[in-house]
Design a protein around this motif. Structure first.
Motif, PDB file in Angstrom:
ATOM      1  N   ILE A  36       0.842  -1.204   0.000  1.00 46.34           N
ATOM      2  CA  ILE A  36       0.000   0.000   0.000  1.00 46.34           C
ATOM      3  C   ILE A  36       0.873   1.248   0.000  1.00 46.34           C
ATOM      4  O   ILE A  36       0.632   2.191  -0.765  1.00 46.34           O
ATOM      5  CB  ILE A  36      -0.973  -0.015   1.194  1.00 46.34           C
ATOM      6  CG1 ILE A  36      -2.060  -1.075   0.971  1.00 46.34           C
ATOM      7  CG2 ILE A  36      -1.598   1.367   1.414  1.00 46.34           C
ATOM      8  CD1 ILE A  36      -2.934  -1.356   2.178  1.00 46.34           C
ATOM      9  N   TRP A  39       2.399   1.738  -3.462  1.00 52.51           N
ATOM     10  CA  TRP A  39       1.405   2.218  -4.423  1.00 52.51           C
ATOM     11  C   TRP A  39       1.060   3.673  -4.152  1.00 52.51           C
ATOM     12  O   TRP A  39       0.905   4.456  -5.088  1.00 52.51           O
ATOM     13  CB  TRP A  39       0.162   1.320  -4.397  1.00 52.51           C
ATOM     14  CG  TRP A  39       0.125   0.396  -5.567  1.00 52.51           C
ATOM     15  CD1 TRP A  39      -0.722   0.471  -6.625  1.00 52.51           C
ATOM     16  CD2 TRP A  39       0.986  -0.723  -5.816  1.00 52.51           C
ATOM     17  NE1 TRP A  39      -0.440  -0.533  -7.529  1.00 52.51           N
ATOM     18  CE2 TRP A  39       0.612  -1.284  -7.050  1.00 52.51           C
ATOM     19  CE3 TRP A  39       2.045  -1.307  -5.135  1.00 52.51           C
ATOM     20  CZ2 TRP A  39       1.233  -2.387  -7.606  1.00 52.51           C
ATOM     21  CZ3 TRP A  39       2.673  -2.413  -5.679  1.00 52.51           C
ATOM     22  CH2 TRP A  39       2.270  -2.938  -6.895  1.00 52.51           C
ATOM     23  N   GLN A  40       0.928   4.015  -2.894  1.00 52.79           N
ATOM     24  CA  GLN A  40       0.618   5.398  -2.538  1.00 52.79           C
ATOM     25  C   GLN A  40       1.757   6.323  -2.988  1.00 52.79           C
ATOM     26  O   GLN A  40       1.513   7.380  -3.569  1.00 52.79           O
ATOM     27  CB  GLN A  40       0.379   5.524  -1.032  1.00 52.79           C
ATOM     28  CG  GLN A  40      -0.064   6.900  -0.606  1.00 52.79           C
ATOM     29  CD  GLN A  40      -0.419   6.959   0.869  1.00 52.79           C
ATOM     30  OE1 GLN A  40      -0.227   6.017   1.621  1.00 52.79           O
ATOM     31  NE2 GLN A  40      -0.946   8.094   1.285  1.00 52.79           N
ATOM     32  N   ASP A  43       1.639   6.943  -6.571  1.00 57.79           N
ATOM     33  CA  ASP A  43       0.355   7.518  -6.981  1.00 57.79           C
ATOM     34  C   ASP A  43      -0.391   6.596  -7.947  1.00 57.79           C
ATOM     35  O   ASP A  43      -0.945   7.026  -8.954  1.00 57.79           O
ATOM     36  CB  ASP A  43       0.545   8.914  -7.586  1.00 57.79           C
ATOM     37  CG  ASP A  43      -0.755   9.696  -7.630  1.00 57.79           C
ATOM     38  OD1 ASP A  43      -1.628   9.451  -6.768  1.00 57.79           O
ATOM     39  OD2 ASP A  43      -0.911  10.534  -8.546  1.00 57.79           O
ATOM     40  N   ALA A  76      -5.871   3.168   4.203  1.00 61.97           N
ATOM     41  CA  ALA A  76      -5.295   3.279   2.860  1.00 61.97           C
ATOM     42  C   ALA A  76      -6.095   4.260   2.009  1.00 61.97           C
ATOM     43  O   ALA A  76      -7.317   4.352   2.138  1.00 61.97           O
ATOM     44  CB  ALA A  76      -5.278   1.905   2.184  1.00 61.97           C
ATOM     45  N   PRO A  77      -5.409   4.962   1.123  1.00 61.56           N
ATOM     46  CA  PRO A  77      -6.094   5.883   0.211  1.00 61.56           C
ATOM     47  C   PRO A  77      -6.720   5.118  -0.963  1.00 61.56           C
ATOM     48  O   PRO A  77      -6.236   5.168  -2.093  1.00 61.56           O
ATOM     49  CB  PRO A  77      -4.966   6.803  -0.248  1.00 61.56           C
ATOM     50  CG  PRO A  77      -3.752   5.929  -0.226  1.00 61.56           C
ATOM     51  CD  PRO A  77      -3.955   4.997   0.941  1.00 61.56           C
TER      52      PRO A  77
END
Length: 187
Positions: A36, A39-40, A43, A76-77
């Motif tokens: 996560i 990936w964040q 972006d 998580a976003p």
């Protein structure tokens, strides 16, 4: 943006070992958190999938506290939350396949719980739908399994055996590649 992280069923109810039985891979949650974060930082989209069991006795039923996502995933976003009642994230709400296609996403990186159930089913369907699928095996976990099978008697497999079989089936069957968290998070 052609790649998405699919985080499957990282829910508190899977910590109920009285219900699920013995498990494996205690590093699963930390590895999912690492994915996560990667990936964040890049972006790239994160898809969170939650299993809403229809069985009131299940820790994953929406009325039970076990339905909640684990902290690393809850924070998580997520670009989208898919809720489902079956094994495949492709049979959830909203329609995952449509959501991915609308965004031109062609590559799926799959992690979560259970390795040999919802992770494997989603990976197989993703492969059949034409996605380039990678399953991050050390960012999954499952539980020992035993059941009566007609013609075979009682069949029992440990969580480690089930994880290895899933990896073998997915990769040898051409559904997905198997990777480790380190392979995908190294800069």
């Amino acid at each position: 943006m052609t790649r998405a992280l699919i985080v499957i069923d990282m829910q508190r109810g899977f910590d109920d070992l009285d219900f699920w039985g013995p498990t494996t891979n205690p590093d699963c949650e930390a590895n999912v958190a690492s994915l996560i974060a990667a990936w964040q930082a890049a972006d790239e989209p994160i898809v969170v999938v939650r299993h809403d069991s229809r069985s009131e006795g299940s820790p994953l039923h929406p009325s039970n506290p076990g339905n909640a996502l684990v902290e690393a995933v809850a924070d998580a976003p997520a670009a989208v939350l898919v809720t489902k009642h079956v094994n495949s994230a492709f049979y959830g709400d909203p329609d995952l396949h449509a959501w991915l296609r609308e965004r031109g996403i062609e590559e799926l990186v799959v992690c979560g719980i259970q390795t040999n159930m919802c992770v494997e089913t989603t990976a197989r369907m993703g492969g059949n739908l034409g996605y380039d699928v990678t399953v991050v095996l050390d960012a999954t976990r499952t539980f020992d399994l035993s059941t009566e099978v007609s013609g075979l008697g009682t069949v029992t497999r440990t969580a480690d055996e089930l994880m290895a079989t899933t990896a073998l089936d997915l990769q040898a069957g051409g559904f997905a590649r198997i990777a480790t968290t380190a392979e995908l998070t190294e800069v």
